[in-house]
Design an enzyme around this catalytic site. Structure first.
Site, short mmCIF file in Angstrom:
data_model
loop_
_atom_site.label_atom_id
_atom_site.label_comp_id
_atom_site.label_asym_id
_atom_site.label_seq_id
_atom_site.Cartn_x
_atom_site.Cartn_y
_atom_site.Cartn_z
N ASP A 60 0.84 -1.20 0.00
CA ASP A 60 0.00 0.00 0.00
C ASP A 60 0.87 1.25 0.00
OD1 ASP A 60 -2.16 -1.67 0.24
OD2 ASP A 60 -2.35 -1.41 2.41
N1 URA Z 1 -1.35 -5.92 3.86
C1 URA Z 1 -1.84 -4.67 3.87
O1 URA Z 1 -2.87 -4.39 4.45
N2 URA Z 1 -1.13 -3.74 3.21
C2 URA Z 1 0.04 -3.98 2.57
O2 URA Z 1 0.64 -3.06 2.00
C3 URA Z 1 0.52 -5.29 2.58
C4 URA Z 1 -0.20 -6.25 3.24
#
Ligand code: URA
Length: 251
Positions: free
Chosen positions: A110
């Site tokens: 993310d």
């Molecule tokens: N899980 C999440 O919620 N975000 C990420 O970036 C990776 C795994």
């Protein structure tokens, strides 16, 4: 020694990202591939010296190069993509010449997640590392807000957390650290997976960083925003993990 650097033509073409082994075999069968001036229709043809062979597809010269595999320590505020209209992207951190050959990330983090991103030109390696079939473990370090985790929570993660949309996650391993920190090992890669798992237990992730993908650990000496090529051993271990063949002389 020379024996070990030989490479089958179909494997060499697949490594160039020209498609699956089946697809490149069909290209060869159709007489579209030339090696050192000769049309080759046998997909099992052996390149005795892949580094110097002149290989053409439809008359266009191909370069039989090695794959590129990089690890990047992703900073916050970067999108895991090649382009984005609003934010900088992880590829902005990689020199253009290293992006040749279809360099792409294995999964995504993310915008606000930091840590290990694996970038590779080997599409088959990327596919296997992300495929549920190979159950590759990903380890995250995170901070959270909410009630402190207990051994009962650990058991709940081990059995499979049920998300708000009622899907049940595969077993995950929760390790409780000091303060409001934990490490979580998962084998899936659903969208916002870790954040959704924490939400399902009534907690909220306030910081998330990926530490490992399978055998590949984020190099603690790699500063945030920096990248480095994988070592030969790291590459061999990853190929081995997903049962992909690799000639150590062609790394
Ligand atoms: N899980 C999440 O919620 N975000 C990420 O970036 C990776 C795994």
């Amino acid at each position: 020694m020379a024996e070990r650097t030989r490479l089958r033509l179909d494997r060499a073409l697949a490594r160039l990202g020209l498609g699956t082994r089946k697809k490149v075999r069909s290209l060869i069968k159709q007489g579209r591939v030339e090696v050192d001036g000769e049309v080759i229709t046998d997909h099992g043809f052996i390149l005795s010296d892949p580094a110097t062979a002149q290989v053409l597809l439809d008359g266009e010269m191909l370069t039989l190069r090695k794959h590129t595999h990089l690890m990047l320590n992703k900073p916050e505020g970067f999108v895991t993509a090649h382009k984005d209209s609003r934010y900088p992207v992880v590829m902005d951190l990689i020199p253009t010449e290293l992006q040749a050959g279809g360099l792409a990330s294995v999964g995504r983090l993310d915008l606000d997640t930091t840590g290990l991103i694996l970038l590779t030109t080997d599409g088959e390696l990327a596919h296997r590392l992300m495929s549920p079939k190979y159950q590759v473990e990903k380890m995250y370090h995170l901070l959270y807000q909410g009630k402190p985790f207990t051994d009962t929570d650990k058991e709940q993660f081990r059995l499979g957390i049920r998300l708000a949309d009622r899907t049940v996650c595969l077993p995950a391993e929760l390790e409780i650290l000091a303060g409001n920190a934990v490490q979580l090992k998962i084998t899936e890669g659903k969208y916002h997976q870790v954040k959704k798992m924490l939400l399902a237990t009534g907690r909220e992730v306030t910081y998330l960083s990926r530490l490992s993908i399978g055998s590949l650990m984020l190099d603690p000496d790699l500063a945030v925003g920096d990248f480095r090529p994988l070592t030969k051993q790291e590459i061999l271990d990853l190929y081995h993990l997903v049962r992909l063949e690799i000639d150590p002389n062609y790394l």
